[in-house]
Design a protein around this motif. Structure first.
Motif: not given
Ligand code: FES
Ligand SMILES: [Fe+2]
Length: 428
Positions: A81-105
């Motif tokens: 994943g891409r660790n950027e702008e307060c979250g970890l973004r999956c490299a496949y289709h860009g879903w993004k998670y914050d430190v609590t595991g919540q999907c934020v994008d």
């Protein structure tokens, strides 16, 4: 006296939902070094604990996340994943998670569906203490106070911490940690030569009496395992190893050397992390001591570069040296205290078959620790209070002491075991 297959399974398995796994999940466990996540938005790190595959990352604000390794969309590893702008973004289709595991994008789906807010990965709270990131994987409402074992409380210059991969179940590693009797054999060469062990009077006692008598006493943090050997002038030499349940041990000191400690933490049922700590409660480690630790002396090792895998490992027969074995420089032929232990513990197989063992009286500490774990796992299942969760219960240290023959160690060594902070260890 061996144990049954069922008891062995119960003791060794720590996956989610197992009795021992549930017990371990009631305590803060070390997950990784703080400097494995050196700065905000640095690369994420794979972490496996008790069979659970997780990913650790530090977000743009410096917060630590420890979340399920695999993306909720279609299971891709977030290590990519891409660790950027307060979250970890999956490299496949860009879903993004914050430190609590919540999907934020959730950029691959229109926002109106409300799907994003329903997607949350498993996550565990983390704290940083003593250069280690600790996590708590148990029921949120039962989260205890942060760990307060003595080495976590001393200033950084008094402490050195390393970890190495051990290719065995955690229990045979713990059992090595509380088995003082093997020192007279396996480590007999190392006691003379290792800069972090040599020169102590106690070493002579260790060498001369290979049949220690074990006395085990319960305390509110676990067990105090006393090994008694004959000393000069009609006295006894005692080595007291506290086992701070469920996975912490503190090695009795030798002379003026720093104390040693271990944490044995299951990665899965067939591998564990051997965290190895040296600390001195009262003084900074000297540069010679620190150098020796970095060089893999004492309870530390050297590594396959870029990993926590010991340079001497199962794949190269631990660089066994038969001539050193023959001369007695290394009793087993393996160099270094840490790999002497690890090589033999790994040789038992990934999970030792304890139905086939033959225990003797020097195995008393091991017998008691197994019983303690079984009892605690049962108490946990029944919702009863557990020992060792209270930070005050963890404030013990090891000691080695000469005592008159008629004095019990729990009386004679008390001041050394329950010593106030900032005092010298009691050591022979
Ligand atoms: S698998 Fe992660 S976004 Fe698709
Ligand atoms: Fe050992």
């Amino acid at each position: 006296m061996a144990i049954s297959k069922d008891d062995n399974e119960l003791l060794c398995r720590t996956g989610a939902g197992t009795p021992m796994g549930d017990l371990f999940r009631r305590y803060w466990v070390p997950a990784l070094f703080a400097d494995e996540l050196p700065n905000p938005d640095c690369p994420p790190v794979r972490v496996q604990l008790m069979g659970e595959k997780l990913i650790a990352f530090r977000d743009s604000m410096g917060r630590i996340g420890l979340i399920d390794e695999f993306c909720a969309h279609r299971g891709v590893s977030l290590w990519f994943g891409r660790n950027e702008e307060c979250g970890l973004r999956c490299a496949y289709h860009g879903w993004k998670y914050d430190v609590t595991g919540q999907c934020v994008d959730l950029p691959s789906e229109a926002d109106e569906t409300g799907m994003r807010s329903r997607i949350k990965l498993k996550s565990y709270p983390c704290i940083e203490k003593a250069g280690v990131i600790w996590t708590y994987m148990g029921p949120p409402e039962l989260k205890p106070e942060p760990p307060a074992v003595e080495w976590t409380e001393v200033p950084a210059e008094r402490r050195y911490v390393s970890k190495r991969l051990q290719e065995s179940n955690y229990l045979q590693a713990i059992e090595g940690g509380i088995d003082s009797s093997h020192v007279s054999f396996l480590h007999s060469g190392g006691l003379k030569s290792d800069p972090l062990f040599r020169g102590a009077k106690g070493n002579v006692y260790n060498e001369n009496d290979r049949m220690p008598f074990f006395e085990v006493v319960e305390f509110e943090g676990g067990l105090l395992i006393g090994a008694r050997r004959n000393a000069d002038d009609g006295r006894y030499y005692w080595r007291i190893t506290p086992w701070i349940a469920p996975f912490h041990t503190i090695i009795p000191p030798r002379g003026g050397h720093p104390l040693g400690a271990h944490m044995w933490v299951p990665i899965d049922d067939e591998r564990c992390w051997a965290w190895s700590i040296n600390y001195h409660p009262k003084r900074a480690l000297s540069s010679e001591e620190r150098q020796a630790m970095q060089d893999g002396q004492g309870i530390h090792v050297t590594y396959v570069p870029g990993t926590f895998i010991p340079a001497a490992n199962k794949g190269n027969d631990y660089l066994m040296d038969r001539s050193a074995q023959q001369s007695g420089d290394a009793y087993s032929g393996v160099e270094g205290i840490a790999m002497q232990d690890a090589s033999l513990q790994e040789s038992m197989g990934p999970i030792q078959d304890r139905t086939r063992e033959h225990l003797v009286s020097t195995d008393n500490g091991i017998i008691m620790a197994r019983r303690w774990l079984q009892r605690a796992a049962k108490a946990n299942r029944e919702g009863k209070p557990l020992p060792s969760l209270d930070p005050k219960a963890q404030r013990v240290r090891s000691c080695s002491v000469e005592l008159p023959k008629d004095v019990k160690f729990k009386d004679g060594a008390k001041a050394g075991i329950f010593a106030p902070p900032n005092t010298d260890p009691v050591s022979v």
